[in-house]
Design a protein around this motif. Structure first.
Motif, short mmCIF file in Angstrom:
data_model
loop_
_atom_site.label_atom_id
_atom_site.label_comp_id
_atom_site.label_asym_id
_atom_site.label_seq_id
_atom_site.Cartn_x
_atom_site.Cartn_y
_atom_site.Cartn_z
N THR A 1 0.84 -1.20 0.00
CA THR A 1 0.00 0.00 0.00
C THR A 1 0.87 1.24 0.00
O THR A 1 0.64 2.19 -0.76
CB THR A 1 -0.95 0.01 1.22
OG1 THR A 1 -1.81 -1.12 1.14
CG2 THR A 1 -1.77 1.28 1.27
N ARG A 2 1.91 1.24 0.81
CA ARG A 2 2.80 2.40 0.87
C ARG A 2 3.60 2.55 -0.41
O ARG A 2 3.83 3.68 -0.88
CB ARG A 2 3.69 2.30 2.10
CG ARG A 2 2.88 2.40 3.40
CD ARG A 2 3.74 2.57 4.62
NE ARG A 2 4.50 1.40 5.00
CZ ARG A 2 4.12 0.53 5.93
NH1 ARG A 2 2.98 0.68 6.58
NH2 ARG A 2 4.88 -0.50 6.23
N ARG A 3 4.01 1.44 -1.01
CA ARG A 3 4.71 1.54 -2.30
C ARG A 3 3.78 2.11 -3.36
O ARG A 3 4.21 2.90 -4.21
CB ARG A 3 5.23 0.17 -2.73
CG ARG A 3 6.45 -0.28 -1.95
CD ARG A 3 7.15 -1.46 -2.61
NE ARG A 3 6.28 -2.57 -2.92
CZ ARG A 3 5.99 -3.58 -2.09
NH1 ARG A 3 6.51 -3.59 -0.87
NH2 ARG A 3 5.20 -4.56 -2.46
N ALA A 4 2.51 1.74 -3.33
CA ALA A 4 1.55 2.29 -4.29
C ALA A 4 1.39 3.80 -4.10
O ALA A 4 1.29 4.55 -5.09
CB ALA A 4 0.20 1.59 -4.15
N VAL A 5 1.39 4.25 -2.86
CA VAL A 5 1.30 5.69 -2.60
C VAL A 5 2.53 6.40 -3.17
O VAL A 5 2.41 7.42 -3.85
CB VAL A 5 1.16 5.97 -1.08
CG1 VAL A 5 1.33 7.45 -0.78
CG2 VAL A 5 -0.19 5.47 -0.58
N ILE A 6 3.71 5.85 -2.90
CA ILE A 6 4.95 6.45 -3.42
C ILE A 6 4.91 6.47 -4.95
O ILE A 6 5.25 7.47 -5.58
CB ILE A 6 6.19 5.66 -2.93
CG1 ILE A 6 6.34 5.79 -1.42
CG2 ILE A 6 7.45 6.10 -3.66
CD1 ILE A 6 6.63 7.18 -0.92
N ASN A 7 4.47 5.38 -5.54
CA ASN A 7 4.38 5.28 -6.99
C ASN A 7 3.45 6.37 -7.55
O ASN A 7 3.78 7.06 -8.51
CB ASN A 7 3.89 3.88 -7.38
CG ASN A 7 4.14 3.58 -8.83
OD1 ASN A 7 5.07 4.08 -9.42
ND2 ASN A 7 3.30 2.73 -9.39
N ARG A 8 2.29 6.52 -6.93
CA ARG A 8 1.32 7.53 -7.39
C ARG A 8 1.88 8.93 -7.23
O ARG A 8 1.74 9.79 -8.10
CB ARG A 8 0.00 7.37 -6.63
CG ARG A 8 -0.99 8.50 -6.71
CD ARG A 8 -1.32 8.91 -8.15
NE ARG A 8 -2.13 10.12 -8.18
CZ ARG A 8 -1.66 11.36 -8.13
NH1 ARG A 8 -0.36 11.59 -8.00
NH2 ARG A 8 -2.47 12.40 -8.18
N LEU A 9 2.53 9.21 -6.10
CA LEU A 9 3.06 10.54 -5.85
C LEU A 9 4.24 10.87 -6.76
O LEU A 9 4.62 12.03 -6.88
CB LEU A 9 3.45 10.70 -4.38
CG LEU A 9 2.29 10.69 -3.39
CD1 LEU A 9 2.82 10.75 -1.96
CD2 LEU A 9 1.32 11.83 -3.67
N GLY A 10 4.79 9.86 -7.41
CA GLY A 10 5.85 10.10 -8.39
C GLY A 10 5.39 10.96 -9.54
O GLY A 10 6.18 11.63 -10.20
N SER A 11 4.09 10.97 -9.79
CA SER A 11 3.56 11.80 -10.87
C SER A 11 3.01 13.13 -10.38
O SER A 11 2.44 13.88 -11.16
CB SER A 11 2.49 11.02 -11.66
OG SER A 11 1.43 10.67 -10.82
N GLY A 12 3.16 13.41 -9.10
CA GLY A 12 2.75 14.71 -8.58
C GLY A 12 1.97 14.59 -7.29
O GLY A 12 1.52 13.51 -6.91
N PRO A 13 1.80 15.71 -6.59
CA PRO A 13 1.06 15.72 -5.32
C PRO A 13 -0.37 15.24 -5.48
O PRO A 13 -0.95 15.35 -6.57
CB PRO A 13 1.09 17.20 -4.89
CG PRO A 13 2.22 17.80 -5.65
CD PRO A 13 2.31 17.04 -6.94
N ALA A 14 -0.93 14.72 -4.40
CA ALA A 14 -2.32 14.25 -4.40
C ALA A 14 -2.88 14.37 -3.00
O ALA A 14 -2.14 14.30 -2.01
CB ALA A 14 -2.39 12.80 -4.87
N SER A 15 -4.19 14.53 -2.92
CA SER A 15 -4.83 14.57 -1.61
C SER A 15 -4.91 13.16 -1.04
O SER A 15 -4.86 12.17 -1.78
CB SER A 15 -6.24 15.16 -1.73
OG SER A 15 -7.09 14.24 -2.39
N VAL A 16 -5.05 13.09 0.27
CA VAL A 16 -5.20 11.79 0.92
C VAL A 16 -6.43 11.08 0.35
O VAL A 16 -6.39 9.87 0.11
CB VAL A 16 -5.30 11.95 2.45
CG1 VAL A 16 -5.71 10.64 3.11
CG2 VAL A 16 -3.97 12.42 3.02
#
Length: 113
Positions: free
Chosen positions: A19-34
């Motif tokens: 789950t945390r790796r998925a968050v890091i992966n997603r944030l690689g393309s820019g900021p996002a809200s929780v």
């Protein structure tokens, strides 16, 4: 050295969870809200927030709250710790495989088939 090791241990611990790796992966393309980040998670928001707090406490992400929205952003500098460690490992193993290759080459010269 010990402090660097503790930081590296913490980063790897945080990255051990999918789950945390998925968050890091997603944030690689820019900021996002929780809320955006939690949308794909198969857990309750409070459970997801534990993951966010883990990533934040390990320095992998930064969060900022504006009104009711908490936005997460990737801290790329912290990921550099992993990159540096991996580069060290590559150099170490390159030297070892070079020595092994030299040993095999020398052995073949000494004992031709």
């Amino acid at each position: 050295m010990e402090q660097r090791s503790a930081v590296l241990d913490g980063v790897f611990l945080a990255l051990a969870d999918p789950t945390r790796r998925a968050v890091i992966n997603r944030l690689g393309s820019g900021p996002a809200s929780v809320g955006e980040l939690a949308r794909d998670a198969t857990m309750t928001l409070p459970s997801f927030m534990k993951h966010v707090r883990t990533l934040e406490s390990r320095g992998l992400i930064r969060t900022a709250k504006s009104g009711r929205v908490r936005t997460c952003e990737l801290n790329r500098e912290r990921l550099a710790v992993v990159d540096d460690w991996l580069a060290e490992q590559r150099r170490l193993w390159d030297r070892r495989t070079d020595r092994l290759e030299q040993f095999v080459t020398d052995s073949q010269k000494e004992h031709p088939a």
